[in-house]
Motif scaffolding. Structure first.
Motif, short mmCIF file in Angstrom:
data_model
loop_
_atom_site.label_atom_id
_atom_site.label_comp_id
_atom_site.label_asym_id
_atom_site.label_seq_id
_atom_site.Cartn_x
_atom_site.Cartn_y
_atom_site.Cartn_z
N SER A 61 0.84 -1.21 0.00
CA SER A 61 0.00 0.00 0.00
C SER A 61 0.87 1.25 0.00
O SER A 61 0.53 2.25 -0.65
CB SER A 61 -0.91 0.00 1.24
OG SER A 61 -1.75 -1.12 1.24
N TYR A 62 1.98 1.19 0.72
CA TYR A 62 2.88 2.34 0.77
C TYR A 62 3.47 2.63 -0.60
O TYR A 62 3.57 3.79 -1.02
CB TYR A 62 4.00 2.07 1.77
CG TYR A 62 4.90 3.26 2.05
CD1 TYR A 62 4.38 4.55 2.17
CD2 TYR A 62 6.27 3.08 2.18
CE1 TYR A 62 5.21 5.63 2.43
CE2 TYR A 62 7.11 4.16 2.44
CZ TYR A 62 6.57 5.44 2.56
OH TYR A 62 7.40 6.50 2.81
N VAL A 63 3.85 1.57 -1.33
CA VAL A 63 4.39 1.76 -2.69
C VAL A 63 3.33 2.37 -3.60
O VAL A 63 3.62 3.29 -4.37
CB VAL A 63 4.89 0.41 -3.26
CG1 VAL A 63 5.30 0.58 -4.71
CG2 VAL A 63 6.07 -0.11 -2.45
N PHE A 64 2.10 1.86 -3.49
CA PHE A 64 1.03 2.34 -4.37
C PHE A 64 0.61 3.78 -4.03
O PHE A 64 0.37 4.60 -4.92
CB PHE A 64 -0.19 1.42 -4.29
CG PHE A 64 -0.03 0.16 -5.08
CD1 PHE A 64 0.20 0.18 -6.44
CD2 PHE A 64 -0.10 -1.07 -4.44
CE1 PHE A 64 0.34 -0.99 -7.16
CE2 PHE A 64 0.05 -2.26 -5.15
CZ PHE A 64 0.28 -2.21 -6.51
N LEU A 346 -5.10 3.52 -1.12
CA LEU A 346 -5.40 4.87 -1.55
C LEU A 346 -4.72 5.20 -2.87
O LEU A 346 -3.63 4.70 -3.17
CB LEU A 346 -4.94 5.87 -0.48
CG LEU A 346 -5.41 5.58 0.96
CD1 LEU A 346 -4.85 6.63 1.91
CD2 LEU A 346 -6.91 5.54 1.04
N ASP A 347 -5.41 6.04 -3.68
CA ASP A 347 -4.79 6.49 -4.93
C ASP A 347 -3.88 7.67 -4.68
O ASP A 347 -3.63 8.05 -3.52
CB ASP A 347 -5.88 6.82 -5.97
CG ASP A 347 -6.83 7.93 -5.49
OD1 ASP A 347 -6.43 8.69 -4.57
OD2 ASP A 347 -7.94 8.03 -6.03
N GLU A 348 -3.37 8.26 -5.75
CA GLU A 348 -2.40 9.35 -5.59
C GLU A 348 -3.01 10.58 -4.93
O GLU A 348 -2.29 11.44 -4.41
CB GLU A 348 -1.81 9.73 -6.96
CG GLU A 348 -2.82 10.24 -7.97
CD GLU A 348 -3.53 9.12 -8.72
OE1 GLU A 348 -4.28 9.41 -9.67
OE2 GLU A 348 -3.32 7.94 -8.36
N ASN A 349 -4.34 10.67 -4.94
CA ASN A 349 -5.01 11.80 -4.29
C ASN A 349 -5.38 11.51 -2.84
O ASN A 349 -6.02 12.34 -2.20
CB ASN A 349 -6.27 12.17 -5.09
CG ASN A 349 -5.95 12.61 -6.49
OD1 ASN A 349 -4.97 13.32 -6.72
ND2 ASN A 349 -6.76 12.18 -7.47
#
Length: 354
Positions: A61-64, A346-349
């Protein structure tokens, strides 16, 4: 002279009974200690594996998402492994620190009721082949965890420096998955080795009891029938203890699933759900949350509908982390309590997507 001879015979018989009784107590104590210690290690391996899976998910999740929240969650989960590592290192040393081992095993999420037996087993039987093998797997797993920790630090530096692009992250994602697979293999090997130790303990206690019984029969034949009845009871108790231990080994892992907020079905559902609920895996995956909602106990359904509506409209990532408890109807018509914990990706936002 006859009275003296009879007295000596009675004293001899009493001594045999006492010796036999002491032997049985010692064997029972040792057998239960071995089973309790092995059972504790099997349970501890489950906690170890659960923390490792959560750490893997957190690092992915941290990478994504590149949200530092997941990195801190990753480090928190590794504290479980650190506690077990401290216990292993001191218990396999020449001068074990029992207090440090106890605190380490507590940190590792092990059952407090079993920790003393676990310490006793490792100190007294660490040279036994099966337990020695388990320790070797444990050492290898700790080395993998250290590699895992270093990988997390490296990813964290890349993210802090702003250089972790999608292309750069691909090798990291692959390495996380490979580490997770290696650790799962080592966890299974550790459990198998501890199971072998438990079987060895049970068999040793059993056969030693038989030998003591034969010696007792030769020395005091006239109490043979009574003795054999007691021995059978002792063996039955050992068998019950062994069956309880096997039940612990057969317990399923937590069910893990992935679900897109806007999708109808589950993207992924682990096979443990089949044993838990009794339905076909594809049936549950395709049905999605609605499949579960339709089978929720009537007393819980209104509460769960309200909670799902809040969940669907909520953008707070903390909402995903709330524990939810409700009853679900199994395929056979019975109900089972479910504890559900959600973790967002989570996405980039920073918006939750799953």
């Amino acid at each position: 002279m006859k009275d003296l001879s009879n007295n000596r015979r009675i004293i001899g018989i009493i001594a045999i009974f006492v010796l036999f009784g002491c032997s049985i107590v010692a064997l029972e104590f040792t057998g239960n200690k071995i089973l309790s210690g092995a059972r504790g290690f099997i349970y501890g391996e489950g906690q170890w594996a659960k923390a490792q899976k959560k750490a893997s998910i957190a690092l992915l999740s941290y990478v994504f998402t590149q949200d530092v929240f997941h990195y801190h969650l990753f480090l928190d989960q590794l504290n479980v492994h650190e506690g077990d590592k401290i216990a292993r290192e001191t218990l396999t040393s020449k001068n074990p620190d029992v207090k440090a081992a106890y605190e380490g095993l507590l940190q590792g999420g092990n059952s407090p009721e079993e920790i003393n037996s676990m310490i006793w087993l490792l100190i007294n039987f660490k040279n036994l082949s099966s337990i020695s093998s388990a320790i070797e797997y444990w050492v290898l797993a700790d080395e993998k965890i250290e590699t895992f920790r270093n990988l997390g630090h490296e990813i964290h530096r890349q993210i802090e420096d702003g250089v972790l692009t999608e292309a750069v992250s691909r090798p990291y994602l692959k390495e996380i998955v490979l580490l997770d697979e290696d650790l799962t293999r080592l966890e299974n090997n550790f459990s198998n080795a501890m199971s072998e130790a438990a079987r060895w303990g049970s068999n040793t206690v059993f056969w030693t009891t038989i030998l003591v019984s034969l010696a007792f029969i030769l020395s005091a034949g006239f109490v043979c029938i009574s003795f054999m009845r007691n021995l059978k009871k002792a063996n039955d108790r050992l068998q019950i203890s062994e069956e309880k231990f096997k039940t612990v080994l057969d317990n399923s892992r937590d069910v893990i699933y992935q679900y897109q907020k806007d999708a109808n079905g589950y993207d992924y559902m682990s096979k443990g759900v089949v044993e838990m609920l009794g339905y076909q895996l594809e049936e549950i995956k395709e049905g999605g949350p609605r499949f579960i909602l339709e089978r929720i106990h009537p007393e819980d359904k209104i509460r769960m509908k309200e909670e799902l509506e809040k969940f669907a409209n909520s953008e707070r990532k903390e909402k995903y982390l709330d524990d939810t408890e409700f009853r679900v109807q199994r395929a056979d018509g019975s109900y089972i309590w479910i504890n559900n914990k959600r973790t967002p990706i989570l996405d980039e936002n920073g918006t939750a997507t799953t």
